[in-house]
Each structure stands twice: as structure tokens, then as C-alpha cells.
Design a protein around this motif. Structure first.
Motif, PDB file in Angstrom:
ATOM      1  N   MET A   1       0.807  -1.213   0.000  1.00 18.75           N
ATOM      2  CA  MET A   1       0.000   0.000   0.000  1.00 18.75           C
ATOM      3  C   MET A   1       0.842   1.266   0.000  1.00 18.75           C
ATOM      4  O   MET A   1       0.360   2.344  -0.279  1.00 18.75           O
ATOM      5  N   ALA A   2       2.133   1.119   0.339  1.00 18.16           N
ATOM      6  CA  ALA A   2       2.974   2.308   0.473  1.00 18.16           C
ATOM      7  C   ALA A   2       3.101   3.045  -0.853  1.00 18.16           C
ATOM      8  O   ALA A   2       2.987   4.269  -0.918  1.00 18.16           O
ATOM      9  N   ALA A   3       3.301   2.285  -1.946  1.00 18.90           N
ATOM     10  CA  ALA A   3       3.499   2.933  -3.240  1.00 18.90           C
ATOM     11  C   ALA A   3       2.249   3.673  -3.705  1.00 18.90           C
ATOM     12  O   ALA A   3       2.330   4.832  -4.113  1.00 18.90           O
ATOM     13  N   PRO A   4       1.057   3.053  -3.672  1.00 16.10           N
ATOM     14  CA  PRO A   4      -0.142   3.802  -4.062  1.00 16.10           C
ATOM     15  C   PRO A   4      -0.379   5.027  -3.194  1.00 16.10           C
ATOM     16  O   PRO A   4      -0.819   6.070  -3.699  1.00 16.10           O
ATOM     17  N   THR A   5      -0.093   4.928  -1.901  1.00 13.24           N
ATOM     18  CA  THR A   5      -0.261   6.086  -1.018  1.00 13.24           C
ATOM     19  C   THR A   5       0.677   7.209  -1.415  1.00 13.24           C
ATOM     20  O   THR A   5       0.284   8.384  -1.456  1.00 13.24           O
ATOM     21  N   ALA A   6       1.910   6.853  -1.729  1.00 13.67           N
ATOM     22  CA  ALA A   6       2.877   7.861  -2.156  1.00 13.67           C
ATOM     23  C   ALA A   6       2.442   8.509  -3.455  1.00 13.67           C
ATOM     24  O   ALA A   6       2.593   9.729  -3.638  1.00 13.67           O
ATOM     25  N   ARG A   7       1.881   7.713  -4.373  1.00 15.40           N
ATOM     26  CA  ARG A   7       1.419   8.268  -5.642  1.00 15.40           C
ATOM     27  C   ARG A   7       0.248   9.222  -5.434  1.00 15.40           C
ATOM     28  O   ARG A   7       0.152  10.266  -6.075  1.00 15.40           O
ATOM     29  N   ARG A   8      -0.658   8.848  -4.513  1.00 17.53           N
ATOM     30  CA  ARG A   8      -1.783   9.743  -4.232  1.00 17.53           C
ATOM     31  C   ARG A   8      -1.295  11.056  -3.639  1.00 17.53           C
ATOM     32  O   ARG A   8      -1.788  12.136  -3.991  1.00 17.53           O
ATOM     33  N   ARG A   9      -0.331  10.968  -2.746  1.00 17.43           N
ATOM     34  CA  ARG A   9       0.214  12.190  -2.136  1.00 17.43           C
ATOM     35  C   ARG A   9       0.874  13.082  -3.185  1.00 17.43           C
ATOM     36  O   ARG A   9       0.713  14.305  -3.164  1.00 17.43           O
ATOM     37  N   GLU A  10       1.613  12.455  -4.077  1.00 14.73           N
ATOM     38  CA  GLU A  10       2.275  13.244  -5.115  1.00 14.73           C
ATOM     39  C   GLU A  10       1.253  13.866  -6.057  1.00 14.73           C
ATOM     40  O   GLU A  10       1.417  15.005  -6.504  1.00 14.73           O
ATOM     41  N   LYS A  11       0.187  13.121  -6.355  1.00 15.80           N
ATOM     42  CA  LYS A  11      -0.867  13.657  -7.219  1.00 15.80           C
ATOM     43  C   LYS A  11      -1.534  14.857  -6.564  1.00 15.80           C
ATOM     44  O   LYS A  11      -1.786  15.873  -7.213  1.00 15.80           O
ATOM     45  N   LEU A  12      -1.801  14.752  -5.270  1.00 18.87           N
ATOM     46  CA  LEU A  12      -2.391  15.875  -4.542  1.00 18.87           C
ATOM     47  C   LEU A  12      -1.445  17.063  -4.491  1.00 18.87           C
ATOM     48  O   LEU A  12      -1.864  18.213  -4.623  1.00 18.87           O
ATOM     49  N   ARG A  13      -0.150  16.776  -4.324  1.00 18.86           N
ATOM     50  CA  ARG A  13       0.837  17.853  -4.280  1.00 18.86           C
ATOM     51  C   ARG A  13       0.886  18.586  -5.620  1.00 18.86           C
ATOM     52  O   ARG A  13       0.906  19.826  -5.659  1.00 18.86           O
ATOM     53  N   GLN A  14       0.909  17.845  -6.714  1.00 15.67           N
ATOM     54  CA  GLN A  14       0.958  18.469  -8.030  1.00 15.67           C
ATOM     55  C   GLN A  14      -0.296  19.290  -8.296  1.00 15.67           C
ATOM     56  O   GLN A  14      -0.234  20.371  -8.906  1.00 15.67           O
ATOM     57  N   ALA A  15      -1.443  18.794  -7.831  1.00 14.22           N
ATOM     58  CA  ALA A  15      -2.686  19.543  -8.003  1.00 14.22           C
ATOM     59  C   ALA A  15      -2.646  20.847  -7.211  1.00 14.22           C
ATOM     60  O   ALA A  15      -3.102  21.894  -7.688  1.00 14.22           O
ATOM     61  N   THR A  16      -2.087  20.788  -6.010  1.00 15.09           N
ATOM     62  CA  THR A  16      -1.976  21.997  -5.192  1.00 15.09           C
ATOM     63  C   THR A  16      -1.005  22.982  -5.823  1.00 15.09           C
ATOM     64  O   THR A  16      -1.253  24.194  -5.845  1.00 15.09           O
ATOM     65  N   LEU A  17       0.107  22.488  -6.351  1.00 21.27           N
ATOM     66  CA  LEU A  17       1.067  23.359  -7.026  1.00 21.27           C
ATOM     67  C   LEU A  17       0.416  24.076  -8.202  1.00 21.27           C
ATOM     68  O   LEU A  17       0.612  25.276  -8.404  1.00 21.27           O
ATOM     69  N   ALA A  18      -0.364  23.335  -8.988  1.00 19.54           N
ATOM     70  CA  ALA A  18      -1.043  23.944 -10.131  1.00 19.54           C
ATOM     71  C   ALA A  18      -2.055  24.987  -9.663  1.00 19.54           C
ATOM     72  O   ALA A  18      -2.202  26.054 -10.281  1.00 19.54           O
ATOM     73  N   GLU A  19      -2.747  24.709  -8.561  1.00 20.90           N
ATOM     74  CA  GLU A  19      -3.726  25.655  -8.029  1.00 20.90           C
ATOM     75  C   GLU A  19      -3.041  26.920  -7.523  1.00 20.90           C
ATOM     76  O   GLU A  19      -3.552  28.034  -7.708  1.00 20.90           O
ATOM     77  N   ILE A  20      -1.884  26.760  -6.915  1.00 25.11           N
ATOM     78  CA  ILE A  20      -1.131  27.923  -6.433  1.00 25.11           C
ATOM     79  C   ILE A  20      -0.685  28.784  -7.607  1.00 25.11           C
ATOM     80  O   ILE A  20      -0.809  30.016  -7.589  1.00 25.11           O
ATOM     81  N   ARG A  21      -0.177  28.156  -8.650  1.00 18.92           N
ATOM     82  CA  ARG A  21       0.268  28.918  -9.824  1.00 18.92           C
ATOM     83  C   ARG A  21      -0.912  29.625 -10.497  1.00 18.92           C
ATOM     84  O   ARG A  21      -0.768  30.741 -10.993  1.00 18.92           O
ATOM     85  N   GLU A  22      -2.062  28.981 -10.517  1.00 17.99           N
ATOM     86  CA  GLU A  22      -3.245  29.616 -11.104  1.00 17.99           C
ATOM     87  C   GLU A  22      -3.688  30.807 -10.255  1.00 17.99           C
ATOM     88  O   GLU A  22      -4.115  31.836 -10.803  1.00 17.99           O
ATOM     89  N   ALA A  23      -3.582  30.687  -8.934  1.00 20.95           N
ATOM     90  CA  ALA A  23      -3.914  31.824  -8.068  1.00 20.95           C
ATOM     91  C   ALA A  23      -2.965  32.986  -8.328  1.00 20.95           C
ATOM     92  O   ALA A  23      -3.379  34.153  -8.356  1.00 20.95           O
ATOM     93  N   ALA A  24      -1.692  32.673  -8.526  1.00 13.29           N
ATOM     94  CA  ALA A  24      -0.717  33.725  -8.849  1.00 13.29           C
ATOM     95  C   ALA A  24      -1.061  34.381 -10.182  1.00 13.29           C
ATOM     96  O   ALA A  24      -0.942  35.606 -10.335  1.00 13.29           O
ATOM     97  N   ARG A  25      -1.497  33.592 -11.145  1.00 13.00           N
ATOM     98  CA  ARG A  25      -1.868  34.149 -12.458  1.00 13.00           C
ATOM     99  C   ARG A  25      -3.068  35.087 -12.319  1.00 13.00           C
ATOM    100  O   ARG A  25      -3.108  36.149 -12.953  1.00 13.00           O
ATOM    101  N   GLU A  26      -4.042  34.714 -11.505  1.00 15.76           N
ATOM    102  CA  GLU A  26      -5.213  35.566 -11.306  1.00 15.76           C
ATOM    103  C   GLU A  26      -4.812  36.905 -10.682  1.00 15.76           C
ATOM    104  O   GLU A  26      -5.314  37.966 -11.078  1.00 15.76           O
TER     105      GLU A  26
END
Length: 242
Positions: A1-26
Motif C-alpha cells: 500500500m505504500a506505493a499507491p499512497t505515495a502516488r496519491r500524495r504526489e498527485k495531490l501535491r501536483q494539483a496543489t502546485l497547479a492551483e497555487i500557480r493559477e492563483a498567482a496568475r489571477e
């Protein structure tokens, strides 16, 4: 389960990074570049300033991430125009690429101004950290134009100066640049390519940054005149936009 959990965390991190950059663009497009601060972006995200530092180590890091997004978006627009099946000749592809650059820049003046005025020194930064997302995006952007010139040179030579006609310092700078690119374009052909690029990109920057407003309310015909001149320099047939 460790690998899928790590992948989910990374996916959430990338989504947050994209949201932060979009907020900066706004913030950039609605309030201007001075409004894009760590604390302002954090407030828009509903985060604290310190929490945002878990995603971007500094304001410069945030600027680099946002700049990379803009460069990738601009590059995609240019590549899409270049690869349109309606553009069958080398001249049509190059002209479409250049027109797509202007279309994106004039449609996104705040974003283009941000790219142009980025406080990160691209040349020095690229030499020290060539594989950062910002520097890779910048390299991909410049190669959209340059690779087409290289392909043109391979198929049909265009007039170039002899290397001896170039100042020694210019020859050396071009040699270093060609080496950094890993391209086979001779420095005399690279000199012509860069001269065309400087003329075109410089005109576009003046337009988007409102430096031509004192005389031109519509610089589009001036841009087309420049494209016509560049086509002649490169031995290409100019065709007006459809």
C-alpha cells in the motif's frame, strides 16, 4: 500500500502546485505583477504564508514556476500553429508560428509581460541549472523558431555573412550558444536566425508593453511587414494571413 499512497500524495501535491500557480496568475492579470506575493497567493488559496513555503521555497521559486507555465502555454500555441496540416510549406509553417506567438502575446499581455520582465536572469540561470522547469520551458520556447530555421538551412541555404565578417566577440558568443544548444547550425546561419528573432520578438515586446502607442493604434500591419522582410532574408515566399 505504500506505493499507491505515495502516488496519491504526489498527485495531490501536483494539483496543489497547479492551483497555487493559477492563483498567482489571477493576481497578476487582475492586480498586476506587484500583487503576486507569497502572502497574497496564500490568502487567495486559504493558506498561511508559511504553509505555502512547503510548495515553493521562495518568491523567486514561485515566479519561476508561473513563468514556466506561461512559456509552456505559449510554446504549445506556436507548435499547434506550426503543425496545422493547412500549413504545408516551410514558409507557411514559419509564418504561422510567428503569428501564433503574436496572437498569444496580445491576448495575454500580462502573462507575456511577466515572461519578458521575469526577474530570473535566464542566460545565467540556464547555464547553472539547465534542467529546472523554468529553464527547460524557456529552451523549448526558443527552439520552436530556431529548429525551423535549422531545417530550412538543411534543405535550402539562405544568404549569410562569412564568419570573418562577424566581430570576434560575436563569433565566440555564437559558438558558445550553439554548443549549449547542441545544434549543428553554423554560427553565420545562427547569426541570421537570431537577427530575425531579435527583430521580430523585439517588435512584439514593444507592442505588448505599449511602447508603440504613441504612433500605432494597430501594429498588426507592422508585424506583417516584418514577417515579409524576414521571409525575404530567409529566401521564403511570404503569404498574408488568411
Amino acid at each position: 500500500m505504500a506505493a499507491p499512497t505515495a502516488r496519491r500524495r504526489e498527485k495531490l501535491r501536483q494539483a496543489t502546485l497547479a492551483e497555487i500557480r493559477e492563483a498567482a496568475r489571477e493576481l497578476l492579470t487582475t492586480q498586476g505583477p506587484a500583487a503576486v506575493t507569497i502572502n497574497a497567493v496564500a490568502r487567495r488559496m486559504g493558506m498561511s504564508g508559511p504553509a505555502l513555503y512547503h510548495y515553493f521555497a521562495s518568491h523567486d521559486d514561485l515566479v519561476a514556476g508561473v513563468t514556466a507555465d506561461f512559456l509552456r502555454e505559449l510554446t504549445t500555441a506556436m507548435e499547434t500553429a506550426r503543425d496545422d496540416p493547412a500549413n504545408g510549406t516551410a514558409a507557411e509553417r514559419l509564418l504561422a508560428t510567428c503569428r501564433a506567438m503574436r496572437h498569444w502575446a496580445t491576448a495575454h499581455p500580462a502573462e507575456f509581460g511577466w515572461i519578458f520582465a521575469s526577474p530570473i536572469p535566464a542566460a545565467a540561470s540556464a547555464r547553472l541549472r539547465p534542467d529546472t522547469p523554468r529553464n527547460q520551458a524557456a529552451r523549448d520556447f526558443e527552439l520552436v523558431f530556431l529548429q525551423q530555421i535549422e531545417e530550412l538551412w538543411t534543405r535550402q541555404r539562405f544568404p549569410v555573412p562569412t564568419p570573418e565578417d562577424l566581430a570576434p566577440s560575436v563569433r565566440e558568443q555564437l559558438r558558445l550558444y550553439a554548443t549549449s544548444l547542441g545544434r549543428d547550425l553554423p554560427i553565420e546561419a545562427l547569426h541570421v536566425a537570431l537577427s530575425c528573432w531579435i527583430r521580430l520578438y523585439g517588435l512584439l515586446c514593444m507592442e505588448v508593453l505599449n511602447q508603440l502607442d504613441f504612433v500605432y493604434s494597430d501594429p498588426a500591419p507592422i508585424y506583417e511587414e516584418t514577417l515579409r522582410d524576414l521571409a525575404a532574408i530567409l529566401g521564403l515566399d511570404y503569404s498574408p494571413p488568411a
